[in-house]
Design a protein around this motif. Sequence first.
Motif, PDB file in Angstrom:
ATOM      1  N   ALA A 278     132.536 -85.591  85.920  1.00  0.00           N
ATOM      2  CA  ALA A 278     132.722 -86.935  87.009  1.00  0.00           C
ATOM      3  C   ALA A 278     133.381 -88.096  86.740  1.00  0.00           C
ATOM      4  CB  ALA A 278     131.324 -86.962  86.893  1.00  0.00           C
ATOM      5  N   VAL A 279     133.703 -88.279  85.608  1.00  0.00           N
ATOM      6  CA  VAL A 279     134.268 -89.458  85.252  1.00  0.00           C
ATOM      7  C   VAL A 279     135.894 -89.264  85.191  1.00  0.00           C
ATOM      8  CG1 VAL A 279     134.932 -91.152  83.322  1.00  0.00           C
ATOM      9  CG2 VAL A 279     132.550 -90.244  83.512  1.00  0.00           C
ATOM     10  N   SER A 280     136.268 -88.048  84.983  1.00  0.00           N
ATOM     11  CA  SER A 280     137.803 -87.635  85.132  1.00  0.00           C
ATOM     12  C   SER A 280     138.309 -87.921  86.400  1.00  0.00           C
ATOM     13  CB  SER A 280     138.024 -86.301  84.438  1.00  0.00           C
ATOM     14  OG  SER A 280     137.542 -85.463  85.779  1.00  0.00           O
TER      15      SER A 280
ATOM     16  N   GLU B 298     122.232 -86.639  88.268  1.00  0.00           N
ATOM     17  CA  GLU B 298     121.823 -87.605  87.215  1.00  0.00           C
ATOM     18  C   GLU B 298     123.025 -87.578  86.104  1.00  0.00           C
ATOM     19  OE1 GLU B 298     118.767 -88.901  83.937  1.00  0.00           O
ATOM     20  OE2 GLU B 298     119.537 -86.987  83.911  1.00  0.00           O
ATOM     21  N   ALA B 299     123.318 -86.183  85.866  1.00  0.00           N
ATOM     22  CA  ALA B 299     124.513 -85.956  84.821  1.00  0.00           C
ATOM     23  C   ALA B 299     125.863 -86.342  85.277  1.00  0.00           C
ATOM     24  CB  ALA B 299     124.663 -84.621  84.590  1.00  0.00           C
ATOM     25  N   MET B 300     125.992 -86.374  86.684  1.00  0.00           N
ATOM     26  CA  MET B 300     127.356 -86.884  87.133  1.00  0.00           C
ATOM     27  C   MET B 300     127.208 -88.517  87.312  1.00  0.00           C
ATOM     28  SD  MET B 300     127.834 -84.164  90.455  1.00  0.00           S
ATOM     29  CE  MET B 300     129.543 -84.859  91.073  1.00  0.00           C
TER      30      MET B 300
ATOM     31  N   THR C 170     137.852 -79.774  88.529  1.00  0.00           N
ATOM     32  CA  THR C 170     137.179 -79.897  87.280  1.00  0.00           C
ATOM     33  C   THR C 170     135.807 -80.106  87.444  1.00  0.00           C
ATOM     34  OG1 THR C 170     139.433 -80.644  85.966  1.00  0.00           O
ATOM     35  CG2 THR C 170     137.121 -80.901  84.786  1.00  0.00           C
ATOM     36  N   LYS C 171     135.712 -81.173  88.429  1.00  0.00           N
ATOM     37  CA  LYS C 171     134.296 -81.469  88.864  1.00  0.00           C
ATOM     38  C   LYS C 171     133.495 -80.351  89.462  1.00  0.00           C
ATOM     39  CE  LYS C 171     134.055 -85.422  90.591  1.00  0.00           C
ATOM     40  NZ  LYS C 171     133.949 -86.566  91.712  1.00  0.00           N
ATOM     41  N   VAL C 172     134.115 -79.529  90.366  1.00  0.00           N
ATOM     42  CA  VAL C 172     133.394 -78.472  90.830  1.00  0.00           C
ATOM     43  C   VAL C 172     133.124 -77.442  89.834  1.00  0.00           C
ATOM     44  CG1 VAL C 172     133.823 -76.483  92.929  1.00  0.00           C
ATOM     45  CG2 VAL C 172     134.522 -78.962  93.224  1.00  0.00           C
ATOM     46  N   ARG C 173     134.072 -76.932  89.038  1.00  0.00           N
ATOM     47  CA  ARG C 173     133.878 -76.087  87.928  1.00  0.00           C
ATOM     48  C   ARG C 173     132.617 -76.219  87.128  1.00  0.00           C
ATOM     49  NH1 ARG C 173     139.585 -75.599  87.544  1.00  0.00           N
ATOM     50  NH2 ARG C 173     139.313 -76.712  85.464  1.00  0.00           N
ATOM     51  N   ALA C 174     132.445 -77.666  86.868  1.00  0.00           N
ATOM     52  CA  ALA C 174     131.497 -78.118  85.925  1.00  0.00           C
ATOM     53  C   ALA C 174     130.074 -78.124  86.526  1.00  0.00           C
ATOM     54  CB  ALA C 174     131.865 -79.614  85.389  1.00  0.00           C
TER      55      ALA C 174
END
Length: 277
Positions: A186-188, A223-225, A193-197
């Motif tokens: 999410a920070v990147s 919350e993790a994002m 990458t966000k969708v896969r994670a």
Amino acid sequence: MHGLWKYFEENNEIFAVLVAFLAIGGGLLGSVIGAKIQANGGRDQAAAAREAAQIAAEAQRVAALWTVRHVLTAEFIQLVRERAEAAHRLYSENDADGTVQARIDQAGHAVLRKAAEIELIVPSPVMRAAEDMIRALDKFAATSRVAGPAQYLRVVIGEAMWCGDPAHVELAGRARTSLGELGAAAVSGDTETKVRALAAADEALRAAVADITDAQAQAAVAEAMGGREWLDRKRGDEEQVTVCLDTLVAAAREMLKSEGDVAPAVPPQRQRWRQAA
């Protein structure tokens, strides 16, 4: 003057009539004056009775208002505490059936209804404190809707890490790792990458927690994002709720004169000249 006395001496019957007339006139004058004094006294007594009745009525009105303010404001504060307590429960209880969230919503409606009641009777400082309290509660409840279930799942996953079952430990470890990777993605800012994670975290959570609901999984990934944002928001909202509640209680105590004499204040009875005499 000498001639007048001589006249009366020579006419005794006229003098007798004049004396009788003066006596009657004096008696009538005395009666009139006495009646006047008595009438004035009666009016003063009637006025005093009316004033006493007005003072008693005002005392009853003030006492009744104080009682209503006391009861309704205390009920409002209790409802506020119940809603805050229900929001806190989301962080420590499994709300898979939505019971806790329903209680939070019900408490919110109850707080608004009670606020409408006290708005009619409390002074402006208390009402402003009540409105600030409602806003703080709404904000904390919104934060808890996400942060509460997410924190609860983190606790569940942490406990599974020490359950002694290798399979459960592996699944819990994968869920914890996937949530961390989702936060980094999410920070990147990279969408792919966000969708896969996100997909990996959702899958790992459902594997590690058998009875997880869609709402709980969504709260955990949200919350993790957000990273520390949710933790900071929770702390800030909790602090604001505490501050607003302290302000509300202080305003209510000032309204009710809790630090001093709570007897209703009534206007002093007017002193009259007859009472002072």
